[in-house]
Each structure stands twice: as C-alpha cells, then as structure tokens.
Design an enzyme around this catalytic site. Structure first.
Site, PDB file in Angstrom:
ATOM      1  N   CYS B 303       0.826  -1.269   0.149  1.00 43.34           N
ATOM      2  CA  CYS B 303       0.064   0.070   0.007  1.00 43.34           C
ATOM      3  C   CYS B 303       0.841   1.223  -0.064  1.00 43.34           C
ATOM      4  O   CYS B 303       0.375   2.037  -0.674  1.00 43.34           O
ATOM      5  CB  CYS B 303      -0.932   0.010   1.287  1.00 43.34           C
ATOM      6  SG  CYS B 303      -0.079  -0.243   2.750  1.00 43.34           S
ATOM      7  N   ASP B 427      -7.514   5.251  -1.478  1.00 37.26           N
ATOM      8  CA  ASP B 427      -7.251   4.192  -0.423  1.00 37.26           C
ATOM      9  C   ASP B 427      -6.323   3.176  -1.543  1.00 37.26           C
ATOM     10  O   ASP B 427      -7.039   2.631  -2.510  1.00 37.26           O
ATOM     11  CB  ASP B 427      -8.453   3.429  -0.187  1.00 37.26           C
ATOM     12  CG  ASP B 427      -8.162   2.128   0.881  1.00 37.26           C
ATOM     13  OD1 ASP B 427      -6.917   1.862   1.043  1.00 37.26           O
ATOM     14  OD2 ASP B 427      -9.194   1.842   1.804  1.00 37.26           O
ATOM     15  N   HIS B 429      -5.347   0.114  -1.063  1.00 38.25           N
ATOM     16  CA  HIS B 429      -5.829  -1.187  -0.850  1.00 38.25           C
ATOM     17  C   HIS B 429      -7.025  -1.863  -1.636  1.00 38.25           C
ATOM     18  O   HIS B 429      -7.237  -3.022  -1.670  1.00 38.25           O
ATOM     19  CB  HIS B 429      -6.404  -1.612   0.766  1.00 38.25           C
ATOM     20  CG  HIS B 429      -5.377  -0.990   1.734  1.00 38.25           C
ATOM     21  ND1 HIS B 429      -5.205   0.469   2.288  1.00 38.25           N
ATOM     22  CD2 HIS B 429      -4.260  -1.424   2.216  1.00 38.25           C
ATOM     23  CE1 HIS B 429      -4.286   0.443   2.985  1.00 38.25           C
ATOM     24  NE2 HIS B 429      -3.402  -0.582   2.974  1.00 38.25           N
TER      25      HIS B 429
END
Lengths: 430, 470
Positions: B303, B427, B429
């Site tokens: 990430c 994000d 992820h």
C-alpha cells in the site's frame, strides 16, 4: 457459379465481321465493366496486326499485352479491359493454353501501371472467349488472374440490346499539385519516373482515404446514388473530393537533392457506372482510380517522350529549369446514342488528326474530328511567373511528336520502352 | 486549490489536420532560406484562406466551407444554426466497457466541456474546365524540406454562438497558428535543419481558459524555459508553478488515457458541506495506483508503494520530472542504493513507511518532503490548518502511514471557525478493476471523518514539497 457476361448486341456484329476475314487466328480485347455481381461487355476490339509477326507463333503475347496497356490508358473510370477473345479454325480446347497465357501476360502488364491499392471487392477474374470461325460456336471461360494456379472456369456469355445506353456518369475537375525531390546526381527520366511513381502512389492513397461528395452531399458508403434506378436516363453527378495530407514521420524532414519536379494543373476525371442501382462506394472508387490513372498515364507518356528525345539529344537535360505541358484529355463518344466515351491524350504539339488516327489504330474506331470532345480540359499553358529568388533561364521544351502516322512504329517504340519500365518496376517492388 | 462552483460548460470546437510543408532551399544563405520558408508559409496561409479549405465534423455528414460564406452541407443546417446543435449530427458510439456503467452522477458532475472534433481538409476539385497540368523540372543541387505541420486549434463557444461565429473564429485561430509556426520554425532553424512546430493546448485558470502554444518538436522542456517565462508574463501567471511544460498539456475529455490508470477519481465526488468550511484539494492531475495493478500481486504489503506511485504520478503529470512512475522493484533498489536497506530487500515483500517514501522522492525525483508526526490518531483532527495550508501552497498528495495501513490524503474540508474537518482519502488497498463507479460508491476514494483514523495509533505523514519552478 461462374461469372455472367452481359454483352452489347453490337459486339456480336463486330465479332462475326472478324470471323468473315481471311484464315489465321484473330485476337482482340473485350472492354466493359466488372462488378462482383455481373459484368457488362460494351466493346470488342481486335489487336492491330504487327508488321513482322514472329515466325511460328501465331499469337503474340507481348503484342496483345501492349495493346491492352495502350487501350487501358484510353478507358475512363469504370471501363477496363475485361479479357481477350480469339477466333480460330480450331476447337476451343486447343486454344485454352494460349488464352491462359494471354490473359496472365496482359493482366501483369496492365496492373503494373495501376498505382492504386486493390480493394476487397475487385474482380480478379479475366474473361477468355473463343470463337470457332467455321461453326461460330462461342466458348466463354474465366481465369482468376490473382491465382497463378487457377484453371479455366466456364462463364455465361449473353448478348443483350442496349447495354451501352443506361449508364450513369460521375465526374470532377481535380487540381493536382505535387512537388517531388530528385536524388542527387540522378535527375534523368528514369529516376524522375521512379520518384514520380512513388509520389503518385502516396497521392493515390490520399485520394482513396479522401471524402467524396456527390452533387454536394456526403453519402453513406452503402447508399445508392440518388435517382439511379431509372432506366435509359442519363444520370450525371458532379463529385467533390476532400483530402488531407498523410502525417509524416519527423525523421525525414530534410534531404539533399539534385533538383525537383513539380506537377501543377487540373485534370478532368470521370467514371461510368452501369445504372443498376449504383452504390456511392463504387462510384467513388472508380472515380478516384480514374483520377490516379489519368495523371499517371500522362506522366508516363511525357517521360516516354523525354526518354526518346534525351537519347537523341543528350544535351537537352542540361537546362536548369524546364517546363513541359502534360497532354490534355480528349473524349470520344462510343456511340452517338449512349453516354459512354473513350479518351485519348493530346500533346499541345499534336494535331487532332493524330488523335483520330490513334483511335483507329487502337480501338478500330472511325472517329470524326468534330465529334471529339476536347472541351473538358484546356491544353496546359505555360504562363507561370517564376517567383524564384534569382533570375534563371526557363526553357519551354518542344519535343518531337510522339506518334508516327503509320501503324507499328509507335507500338514498337512502346514495346522497346517496356523493357525499361519493367526493370524499374522490379526496383520499386523491392 | 479552493474549489469554486463554476458550472462552466459550453462546446469546444477542435480542428486538427496536417498541412503539407514542402520547399526546396537552393541556397544555404540564412536570409534566402528564411525567405523561402516564409514564402512556403504564405502559400499555406492562402490555402487556409481559400475556398478549398474545408472543415469536416468527425463521425458526421456535416461539412463546412468557412471561406465560402461559411457554406454548410447538408442543407438542413445553415450558418445561423447554433453550434451546440452540431451534436445532433454526430454519430455516437457505445461507450467503452469502463464507462458503460458510469452513473448519471458522473455525467451530471463532469463539468468538462464537450468537444466537437473537426478535420481540416482541402477540396481538391474545382469547377472546370481548367488547363491541363504542367510539369516543371528544376535541376539544382540543394536541400529539400518536406514535412507536415500538425495543425491543432481550439475555440470555445458559448450556447448563443452560431456556426458562423464559431467557424470564423476557428479560421482566425488557424491563420494565427500558422503565424506562430512560422515564427518558431525560423527561430529554431539550424543550417538547413528544420524543427517541426508542434501546437499544444494548456488549460489556464479562469478566465483565461484554453491557450495554444507552439513549441519546436524535439527540443526538451529544459531548453524552453525562456519561452515559458515569456508566456508566464504574458498571461500573468505565478512564476513558481509550471503551466506550460509539455506534461501540462490539456487532456481532452474524449481522449482516454492509454496507460489504463484512472485520473483524479475524486472529481466526481460531492464535497462535504461544513459550517463555514472550505475545501482544500490536491492541485493538478494524479493517477490512482492501488493493489494488484501492473500484474503485480502486492496485496497485503504494497500500500505504501502504491501511495508513493500516486505521488510520483502527480510530479510526472505536472511536468516536474520526466521519469516514469517507479515500480516496486525500482523503489526497493533505490532504498538499497542509498544505504537505507540491505540488498536482500530488493524483490522482498516488506512494507515501507513515510520515511522511506520521503527518501525515495528525494533520491528519484529530487523532491524534498516534510514529515509530520502524530503520536495518536485522534490528534489528526487538530491538523486542519496545516493540512489546508499544504494543499494551498504545495497542492501535492500526502502519504500517511505509521503504525497502521498507508493511505493517500488528497484534500481536506475544514472549518476555521468550528474546527470541523473531513479528509479526502484515496485508498491503495483496492484490488478491483479501474471502475470509477465502484471506487467512488464503495469509498475507495471518498471523504472520511476524523474517526477514520485509529485514535490510538501513531501516524507519520509525508508532505512532498513541490519545486518552485516553471
């Protein structure tokens, strides 16, 4: 299913007249329009006899091919040499090999002058017609000239009245403006030919991808030309062609050159379509091809002339700037009743009689001078002001007349030139 | 960038098409060469102003002759037809699969003006009969220049503009561009070598809007700084922010990015409204990098790498650097090279944090970063002013990591009076496909409250500082 040829009635008369002539084989060309669905034959013309026929070979492949090449130059868009006929005293099967050779030799020579790229729907079948002089029996076959292994396929040959009468015509007046560099130390006609051919190929591609308007409208590709269904109505359309230059790679911006050739002026381009619901796409294709071939033919004719004259007079190419008029296009109606025309190219130093004589030699047409239509194009005029930075000498070059008035000599020259042309083609193909 | 609610629509007319540029330079004398080149440009000028000049609307039967009294075909359209009505004559194709499921929301929110593409063409037919062609042969050793000028002009129209108004302006733009091209060509001539002039469009802050600049092709941005300085002066732009680097060139809404990454997914979001609050956002363009992209299975460990890639993509797309976005391996190798990690780190699946991000940005991009340390997630709520300031002055995406997962902060909504704050989070992820709908609906890119942060964990924020250059 074999192909089906619908043949103008007059062709039958023409062929039977040829049958009545003395013994020996007679060969000739069949002219008309091919389409994926049907083919129309509008004219048959015998190959003029050669003065010294090679002994032991009654059918001169080279001679017939050259005839086909010359005749192809005289056909406006939409009309082409569809194949050959042969009249003999023998059985049809005995002429098959000869016909096959003729058709392939002819096709390879004629297509070598075509600078456009082939389309998917092009017909690659060539017709080969045999007529038995005694029985008058007609055998019609086709060969696929794109397939070197192809064998004869039977085809339908049917006479019909009025094939010549219902045709639509598309035409336009096209402005040509080309500037081509000549390689250093290679400014002779052979190299000019090479450079110009390359430029013409590029130009042909730009035309092909150009937008074509019919009577001011952009039609969908599959659309039919408006009003095209009416029989026996002479439909004419005026086309416009919009083009855009091809994007060039940045690498070749600058090059050294030994000079340049430019071609500037207008050509009249036209194409005929058999009025059986002609599609806009076909009309465009034929018109654009005619544009390419009418310019190519003229350039070819001028270069052939230059080759002969520079051979005779080596010093003439020393001039810094020279101007030559390309020949202008003259039309001749095939039949007073129909719209179809054939054409020829007249250099400004040639008389009208030279055109009519050429029509007689190549197409066996007895043309009256007053029926020639030379109104579509004016002869090239050298009035250009030289806008160059420094004063230079411009020479307007008058070349010897191209054609000799008696048969054979002109064709012989052309055959001699052929060898050069063929070898240059090889170079281009590599 | 403070977001102002400008619902600026309208139609952009964009005409493109090459013009053939060919001339023979008989002399190597600079003045004479310039004369020949100017003369060739003059010929092109007269071509563009001639009746033969045609503009065709792409995917349409619409054709306009701007110099024939703005003649238009088909007849249903006249010069007085509104420009916007051209859209009805354009065939639209099904959107590509990525955009197929795009919501009404997207259509409503995308304030990008619609573009009508036109092609510059020449009508090579005339009214006959005319004179047959002349062949001219010139024998002289010289240089031959042959190229095509990639004309590319835009005009912005308003809803009241007619075809006549717009196309007259378009023609002006074309002739103006030829002038600019001539200037650039003559300016960058070296001997008989010619650099192709290349037009690029740049979107400047309103009210200036779209501006077209001609650069010599092949000359790197680094050598065009004086040119850019003049442009910044001319358009009264700040001299610490690049507007005219090639990477800043405007990306038209109808031209998909070829690399497949989504650009600025946050643009379709609705901003939170806070009492007396303002929205402070990343400035310029970044691409969204997340798990599983580039055939790289980094699920569970990559990430921070992805967040770093998003930051790098911002610097590349703003024109600060010309290098491509670094891969995981390149990032690891860099950390080994600077002595931060052991050689075995390359090819491993080890996490990196904000400090590593700072090191890599410094090493690969020569970009310095500030590190903000927060010992408890709950403290982040009080960082509104600092974060708002960062987006105002730097405008770069922020990487946030630390004791927990890494994220990218793209902006904050902050109220100076109440202290209320929301964070715009990207994000890394996310493991799915580049589907804007899913990404925004499921919150992979979305506004989060202060409770988004682990209230007890520590955080390190890496705030990249943009170089003050143009």
């Amino acid at each position: 299913m074999g192909r089906s040829y619908i043949v103008e009635d007059a062709v039958e008369g023409c062929l039977s007249k040829l049958c009545e002539q003395k013994a020996g084989s007679v060969t000739g060309l069949l002219l008309g329009q091919s389409s994926p669905q049907r083919d129309f034959v509008v004219m048959a013309t015998r190959t003029p006899p050669r003065e010294e026929t090679p002994a032991g070979n009654p059918v001169d492949k080279e001679w017939v091919s050259e005839h086909a090449r010359q005749v192809s130059r005289m056909l406006p868009g939409g009309l082409s040499v569809l194949g050959v006929f042969i009249i003999t005293d023998t059985e049809a099967k005995d002429t098959l090999t000869t016909l096959r050779q003729l058709v392939f030799a002819m096709e390879s020579l004629v297509s070598s002058e075509q600078l456009w790229s082939p389309a998917e729907d092009d017909v690659s079948d060539c017709v080969a017609l045999h007529i038995n002089r005694k029985t008058r029996k007609t055998f019609c076959r086709t060969f696929d000239v794109k397939d070197p292994k192809s064998t004869a396929k039977p085809a339908d040959w049917r006479y019909q009245a009025g094939v010549c009468s219902s045709w639509s015509m598309v035409s336009c007046c096209l402005h040509v403006d080309m500037l081509v560099p000549l390689p250093d130390n290679k400014t002779d006609p052979e190299n000019m030919d090479k450079c110009l051919k390359e430029e013409l190929r590029g130009w042909a591609q730009r035309l092909e991808s150009g937008v074509c308007l019919m009577d001011g409208r952009k039609l969908a590709e599959d659309a039919e030309l408006p009003g095209g269904q009416k029989r026996n109505v002479r439909q004419t359309y005026t086309a416009q062609i919009l083009v855009t230059p091809s994007e060039q790679r940045l690498a070749d911006v600058e090059q050294r050159c030994g000079g340049s050739v430019s071609i500037r002026g207008a050509v009249h381009s036209r194409a005929y379509l058999h009025s059986n619901k002609p599609k806009a796409r076909l009309a465009q294709k034929l018109l654009k091809r005619d544009a390419v071939s009418t310019v190519t033919t003229r350039v070819q004719m001028l270069l052939e002339k230059l080759l002969t004259s520079e051979d005779e007079n080596k010093s003439s190419s020393k001039q810094k700037r020279e101007l030559f008029c390309l020949p202008h296009r003259v039309f001749y109606p095939l039949k007073a009743s129909g719209p179809l025309c054939v054409c020829d190219y007249q250099f400004s130093d040639e008389s009208v009689s030279e055109v009519t004589e050429w029509l007689k030699e190549m197409l066996d047409i007895d043309a009256a001078e007053e029926d020639l239509d030379s109104s579509q194009e004016a002869p090239g005029e050298i009035t250009e002001r030289d806008v160059g930075a420094e004063p230079t000498v411009e020479t307007v070059v008058a070349l010897e007349p191209k054609r000799n008035s008696f048969i054979g000599v002109a064709m012989a020259t052309a055959v001699a030139l052929l060898a050069t042309a063929a070898s240059m083609l090889y170079l281009n193909d590599v | 960038m403070v977001v102002t609610d400008s619902s600026d629509s309208g139609t952009i007319l964009r005409v493109r098409g090459p013009l053939e540029f060919k001339c023979q330079l008989d002399s190597t004398d600079a003045l004479l060469m310039q004369k020949v080149i100017s003369r060739t440009f003059a010929t092109l000028h007269s071509q563009v102003k001639s009746e033969s000049c045609v503009l065709t609307v792409c995917d349409s039967s619409l054709i306009i002759w701007p110099n024939k009294g703005v003649y238009v075909t088909p007849e249903e359209i006249t010069p007085n037809t509104l420009c916007e009505d051209i859209h009805q004559w354009i065939q639209t194709y099904e959107q590509e699969s990525a955009g197929k499921r795009s919501s009404k929301k997207k259509n409503k929110k995308s304030s990008a003006a619609s573009v009508i593409n036109l092609r510059l063409m020449m009508d090579v037919t005339k009214t006959g009969p005319l004179s047959a062609p002349i062949l001219r042969r010139t024998l002289q050793k010289s240089h031959f220049l042959s190229t095509t000028l990639p004309m590319d002009c835009v005009v912005r129209t308003t809803c009241s503009d007619t075809i006549k108004d717009a196309f007259e302006r378009l023609l002006e733009a074309l002739t103006h561009q030829l002038c600019e091209m001539e200037k650039v060509t003559l300016q960058h001539m070296k001997g008989a070598t010619l650099l192709v002039p290349e037009p690029l469009h740049f979107l400047l802050p309103e009210p200036k809007g779209l501006v077209t600049v001609v650069y010599p092709a092949g000359v790197p941005d680094s050598q065009l700084e004086t040119h850019r300085k003049k442009l910044h002066q001319q358009f009264e732009l700040p001299d610490d922010w690049p507007y005219f680097r090639r990477a800043n060139a405007f990306h038209f809404s109808n031209e998909p990015y070829k690399d497949g990454y989504l650009r600025n997914p946050h643009m379709v979001l609705t901003h939170p409204t806070l009492d007396n609050g303002k929205v402070y956002l990343v400035q310029g363009i970044y691409s969204y990098h997340h798990y599983m992209q580039d055939h790289m299975d980094d699920n569970g460990w990559g990430c921070a790498y992805r967040s770093l890639q998003t930051i790098c993509s911002w610097f590349t797309q703003q024109g600060y650097v010309e290098r491509a976005v670094p891969t995981h391996r390149e990032i690891q190798q860099t950390l080994v090279d600077v002595g931060d990690k052991q050689g075995s780190f390359v090819g491993s699946r080890q996490w990196i944090g904000s400090i590593e991000v700072q090191v890599v940005l410094n090493q690969l991009l020569e970009v310095t970063s500030k590190i903000m340390f927060v010992s408890q997630g709950s403290e982040l709520a009080s960082k509104g002013r600092e974060l708002a300031n960062h987006f105002l002055t730097e405008g770069t995406p922020i990487m946030i990591g630390g004791g927990v997962l890494a994220h990218t902060i793209l902006g904050v909504a902050w109220s100076e009076t109440t202290g209320q704050i929301r964070y715009l989070i990207l994000d890394p992820h996310y493991t799915g496909a580049e589907d804007l709908q899913v990404i925004t609906d499921k919150g992979w890119c979305g506004w989060k409250g202060p409770d988004f942060w682990d209230q007890t964990a520590y955080y390190n924020l890496c705030l990249p500082q943009r170089p003050k250059v143009i």
